[in-house]
Design a protein around this motif. Sequence first.
Motif, PDB file in Angstrom:
ATOM      1  N   ARG A 318       8.301  26.607 -21.485  1.00  0.00           N
ATOM      2  CA  ARG A 318       7.895  25.220 -21.350  1.00  0.00           C
ATOM      3  C   ARG A 318       6.549  25.076 -22.006  1.00  0.00           C
ATOM      4  O   ARG A 318       6.320  25.633 -23.078  1.00  0.00           O
ATOM      5  CB  ARG A 318       7.846  24.798 -19.895  1.00  0.00           C
ATOM      6  CG  ARG A 318       6.955  25.685 -19.065  1.00  0.00           C
ATOM      7  CD  ARG A 318       6.911  25.248 -17.624  1.00  0.00           C
ATOM      8  NE  ARG A 318       5.904  26.057 -16.974  1.00  0.00           N
ATOM      9  CZ  ARG A 318       4.763  25.606 -16.536  1.00  0.00           C
ATOM     10  NH1 ARG A 318       4.460  24.351 -16.652  1.00  0.00           N
ATOM     11  NH2 ARG A 318       3.899  26.389 -15.972  1.00  0.00           N
ATOM     12  N   PHE A 322      -1.321  24.216 -24.517  1.00  0.00           N
ATOM     13  CA  PHE A 322      -1.688  22.807 -24.467  1.00  0.00           C
ATOM     14  C   PHE A 322      -0.804  22.048 -23.485  1.00  0.00           C
ATOM     15  O   PHE A 322      -0.841  20.850 -23.397  1.00  0.00           O
ATOM     16  CB  PHE A 322      -1.537  22.182 -25.853  1.00  0.00           C
ATOM     17  CG  PHE A 322      -2.412  22.811 -26.873  1.00  0.00           C
ATOM     18  CD1 PHE A 322      -1.889  23.710 -27.777  1.00  0.00           C
ATOM     19  CD2 PHE A 322      -3.765  22.550 -26.897  1.00  0.00           C
ATOM     20  CE1 PHE A 322      -2.701  24.310 -28.716  1.00  0.00           C
ATOM     21  CE2 PHE A 322      -4.569  23.148 -27.825  1.00  0.00           C
ATOM     22  CZ  PHE A 322      -4.043  24.029 -28.741  1.00  0.00           C
ATOM     23  N   GLY A 323       0.041  22.776 -22.804  1.00  0.00           N
ATOM     24  CA  GLY A 323       1.031  22.124 -21.969  1.00  0.00           C
ATOM     25  C   GLY A 323       0.443  21.522 -20.708  1.00  0.00           C
ATOM     26  O   GLY A 323      -0.727  21.664 -20.401  1.00  0.00           O
ATOM     27  N   ARG A 416       4.630  23.058 -29.413  1.00  0.00           N
ATOM     28  CA  ARG A 416       4.532  22.040 -28.371  1.00  0.00           C
ATOM     29  C   ARG A 416       5.881  21.398 -28.087  1.00  0.00           C
ATOM     30  O   ARG A 416       6.175  21.031 -26.960  1.00  0.00           O
ATOM     31  CB  ARG A 416       3.559  20.937 -28.798  1.00  0.00           C
ATOM     32  CG  ARG A 416       2.134  21.334 -28.706  1.00  0.00           C
ATOM     33  CD  ARG A 416       1.281  20.095 -28.762  1.00  0.00           C
ATOM     34  NE  ARG A 416      -0.003  20.396 -29.322  1.00  0.00           N
ATOM     35  CZ  ARG A 416      -1.010  19.546 -29.327  1.00  0.00           C
ATOM     36  NH1 ARG A 416      -0.865  18.358 -28.833  1.00  0.00           N
ATOM     37  NH2 ARG A 416      -2.159  19.893 -29.855  1.00  0.00           N
ATOM     38  N   ASP A 417       6.685  21.255 -29.119  1.00  0.00           N
ATOM     39  CA  ASP A 417       7.998  20.637 -28.922  1.00  0.00           C
ATOM     40  C   ASP A 417       9.039  21.644 -28.476  1.00  0.00           C
ATOM     41  O   ASP A 417       9.780  21.407 -27.533  1.00  0.00           O
ATOM     42  CB  ASP A 417       8.457  19.965 -30.220  1.00  0.00           C
ATOM     43  CG  ASP A 417       7.657  18.706 -30.511  1.00  0.00           C
ATOM     44  OD1 ASP A 417       7.140  18.101 -29.539  1.00  0.00           O
ATOM     45  OD2 ASP A 417       7.514  18.335 -31.675  1.00  0.00           O
ATOM     46  N   LEU A 420       9.214  23.081 -24.719  1.00  0.00           N
ATOM     47  CA  LEU A 420       9.705  22.254 -23.613  1.00  0.00           C
ATOM     48  C   LEU A 420      11.235  22.203 -23.690  1.00  0.00           C
ATOM     49  O   LEU A 420      11.812  22.139 -24.764  1.00  0.00           O
ATOM     50  CB  LEU A 420       9.126  20.848 -23.704  1.00  0.00           C
ATOM     51  CG  LEU A 420       7.598  20.741 -23.577  1.00  0.00           C
ATOM     52  CD1 LEU A 420       7.168  19.294 -23.512  1.00  0.00           C
ATOM     53  CD2 LEU A 420       7.091  21.460 -22.354  1.00  0.00           C
TER      54      LEU A 420
ATOM     55  N   PRO B  80       7.429  21.962 -13.757  1.00  0.00           N
ATOM     56  CA  PRO B  80       7.361  20.742 -14.554  1.00  0.00           C
ATOM     57  C   PRO B  80       7.031  21.033 -16.009  1.00  0.00           C
ATOM     58  O   PRO B  80       6.204  21.886 -16.310  1.00  0.00           O
ATOM     59  CB  PRO B  80       6.255  19.930 -13.889  1.00  0.00           C
ATOM     60  CG  PRO B  80       5.496  20.885 -13.052  1.00  0.00           C
ATOM     61  CD  PRO B  80       6.429  21.996 -12.690  1.00  0.00           C
ATOM     62  N   ALA B  81       7.714  20.334 -16.903  1.00  0.00           N
ATOM     63  CA  ALA B  81       7.489  20.520 -18.339  1.00  0.00           C
ATOM     64  C   ALA B  81       7.220  19.154 -18.953  1.00  0.00           C
ATOM     65  O   ALA B  81       8.134  18.351 -19.109  1.00  0.00           O
ATOM     66  CB  ALA B  81       8.714  21.160 -18.972  1.00  0.00           C
ATOM     67  N   LEU B  82       5.964  18.919 -19.237  1.00  0.00           N
ATOM     68  CA  LEU B  82       5.573  17.602 -19.746  1.00  0.00           C
ATOM     69  C   LEU B  82       4.703  17.756 -20.984  1.00  0.00           C
ATOM     70  O   LEU B  82       4.120  18.805 -21.228  1.00  0.00           O
ATOM     71  CB  LEU B  82       4.785  16.834 -18.678  1.00  0.00           C
ATOM     72  CG  LEU B  82       5.468  16.611 -17.333  1.00  0.00           C
ATOM     73  CD1 LEU B  82       4.490  15.984 -16.354  1.00  0.00           C
ATOM     74  CD2 LEU B  82       6.698  15.734 -17.476  1.00  0.00           C
ATOM     75  N   TYR B  83       4.610  16.668 -21.732  1.00  0.00           N
ATOM     76  CA  TYR B  83       3.685  16.640 -22.865  1.00  0.00           C
ATOM     77  C   TYR B  83       2.308  16.193 -22.355  1.00  0.00           C
ATOM     78  O   TYR B  83       2.217  15.155 -21.691  1.00  0.00           O
ATOM     79  CB  TYR B  83       4.163  15.655 -23.927  1.00  0.00           C
ATOM     80  CG  TYR B  83       5.345  16.142 -24.709  1.00  0.00           C
ATOM     81  CD1 TYR B  83       5.194  17.132 -25.672  1.00  0.00           C
ATOM     82  CD2 TYR B  83       6.610  15.625 -24.491  1.00  0.00           C
ATOM     83  CE1 TYR B  83       6.281  17.591 -26.389  1.00  0.00           C
ATOM     84  CE2 TYR B  83       7.701  16.074 -25.206  1.00  0.00           C
ATOM     85  CZ  TYR B  83       7.525  17.058 -26.157  1.00  0.00           C
ATOM     86  OH  TYR B  83       8.602  17.512 -26.863  1.00  0.00           O
ATOM     87  N   PRO B  84       1.277  16.951 -22.674  1.00  0.00           N
ATOM     88  CA  PRO B  84      -0.057  16.543 -22.179  1.00  0.00           C
ATOM     89  C   PRO B  84      -0.531  15.235 -22.778  1.00  0.00           C
ATOM     90  O   PRO B  84      -1.323  14.529 -22.163  1.00  0.00           O
ATOM     91  CB  PRO B  84      -0.960  17.710 -22.606  1.00  0.00           C
ATOM     92  CG  PRO B  84      -0.231  18.400 -23.688  1.00  0.00           C
ATOM     93  CD  PRO B  84       1.234  18.196 -23.440  1.00  0.00           C
TER      94      PRO B  84
END
Lengths: 557, 250
Positions: A318, A322-323, A416-417, A420, B80-84
């Motif tokens: 995930r 930077f997550g 980053r992509d 996730l 949880p997996a989110l974009y910052p």
Amino acid sequence: MKLFLYYAAHSFVNQLKKLMKTWVMILIIAMFVFGIILGLVFALLDRAIEDIEPGEPDPDTSETEHDSGATMPSFTGDDGSVIYTMTSNDILDISVSAVILLTFVLSVATFDRGSIFLPADTVLLFTAPIKPARVLAFRLACGMGAVLMVGVYFLFQIPNLIANTSFGVATVLMMAAGLMLAVTGAIAVKTVVYIVSAGSPVRRRAVRTVLFALLGAAAVGLFVYRRSAGIDSIALAAVKYVTSVYSRYIPLIGWCKGTVLYVNEGRPVAAAVCGAATLAGTAVLFFVSSRLKNEFYEDAAAKAEEVAELQRAAAEKRSGIFGAGKKRGKDRADRVRRDIMTRGSGASVYFFKEIFNRFRFSFLGIFNGSAVTCLVLGAGVSVILRIFTEFRSMIPAALVLAVICFFRTLGNPLRRDTELHYFAVIPEPGVKKVFWSLLGGLAGCALDLVLPLAISAVLMSEPFYIPFAWFGFIISVVYYSSCVGAFVGLSVPVNAGTTIKQTVQLLFVYFGLVPDILILALIGTFVGIAPAAAAAALLNFAVGTVFFALIPGQIVK
Amino acid sequence: MLKISHLTKKYGKVVACNDITLDVGNGEVAVLLGPNGAGKSTLIKSVAGLVRFSGSVRIGGFDNRSESAKRILGYIPELPALYPNLTVAEHLEFIARAYRLENYKNRIDDLLDAFELSDKKKKFGDELSKGMQQKLNICIGLLPDPDLVLMDEPMIGLDPHAIKQLKLVFDDMREKGKTLIVSTHIIDSVDMLWDRTVIMQSGNVMADITRSQLDSTGMTLEDYFFKVTENIDTEAMRGSGSLLSGTDAK
């Protein structure tokens, strides 16, 4: 020491075991095989040439030239006459000084509460009956691998620096010993600096100030030396300043340097004194660190928890560093727009996400950190050339920009992509998701390049098509490097270690870009720089696309 | 809805899932129970198409890697997996657009209201606490209104209100004929919710039981779980004393 050796040996073996299970092993074997084949072929060719021309002396290795110092760099005065020719001793001195300084600077400059400790240290080492300073020194020693690698690389470069000059066995052995002394000394210094600065921002700032003051003092020393010695050339003054025999009196750094240089000069007693002084100085520092009040455990434990969180994030495929697995210490400013993600459909959302964030977090929608760096360095080079020289070409600016953009893509630019889970579960073809995600990164890079390239072209009075050619070339380098980075990042296991991944990536990228250099040199010389840049760009796009095609297959583990 | 045939997943020499065959029907709420390392998360990830495996998984008749299958699948990971750099509202907008959803605005509002995130709409992913991140994660998984939802330990990090809300979501989904697979190792968190329980251990399915079948044995889910995984008759243990009596004697 036992602990360090046990840990280092097992870590190394375990890393190798992990790598054995990936394609990296095949790559390494292929490199060895090709290396052996190439080596044998060149050896046979060499022998064949020698057979054809027997008895002809090799001018490069002739003693006469060697001794005369004809191949050594020299300094000339305003009238063109040679005022000083460097000796092999000077070059050795400078090389050894550079390695030792680099070792100390690299280790001491990163004394901040970085990710020195691993999560397991908190429960395994912090609670063990070992002195905190020793735990710290052990962990610092483990982190000196990169410094050691850099040092070894520089050591191997010494023979290249002094063409056709060979050192004695004692000197070579002492070089290795000197490097080990430098590494040990640097660990000792870093241990003291870390302990002194831990737990107090004021002390941390003070330590940083002292370090900068030392660097400043060295610079002032050079200035004073140049004035007092009456040397016009700054380069010559720097050479004499660094190689001055008095520099060997500087604690640790100078002593360490003296250990190597005195052996080369045939003064074993002086070398032994320097070596003993270095060891004694290191021992004193370790003793001092063990007596200092250790307040870094709490700080380090907190940091180790953060590292644990990041590792778990990476393992869970995930968010990476930077997550969002970690909460920000402070919310962003209210002025940042928070409602602009309103474009895209299907896989293209990845592209628009990048673009919106670019505009959201940049000054005037364009100037973020990388854009400013490109502008200052890229356009700056052209400004300097315009003002101070007669040289009129945007090649230097373009190459500077290419290097900046290239280094931006180190690692996995799609991380980053792809880290996730959405990337796998969104119902769109993998190749489309990779394409749009990659395009987002390229668009950001293109925005960084436009202004500095335009300014450089105007300043250098280049024809209108030249900046376009360079733009295409740099974007192609970024495309190629990004594809390789994404492929390596996704196909090498997460737990294989960032250094290993980046080494493999650099290997691919460096070898992949060698044809670019040849194309730029050959076509650039005989046809023109614009066709050369265009041809190199085409090659980069073609090879990059091969890696691009491999990426979607790596998304699922 | 979900048909798993001979699914095997190995990590090197470790067999995380060993030849698992499982059918989950429309409208069923199935619980994957098992101790740590049983292979629950790996099975969920395999079904979600996040890891490679041997065997086959079909969702609604489609191969689980196909776009058709992904369109009717929802996945809510354990962490949880989110974009910052996307806000709460933008995350949902992002997913709605990625899935090419239509008329989704009201559903976004409903989900945010249900999980008490309406006042956090403009917060960035990394400005949320862990619990809120998990709530948003659930909202994202549910937004496309999937026919099959995979939840990997969904209640970890949630506050009591969110847990209650999630249980209401389970009921709502059951009523709508949606299929739900929830993995957990905390038996209490799913009691009363399930239609069917699959107990896993060391990568194998040790038991596959419906609620009516369990009721007919007269055992609780907890008793049945320990009987299957440790061969311990907890009823008998309660009669004879503590589970730790042997340790105490030492």
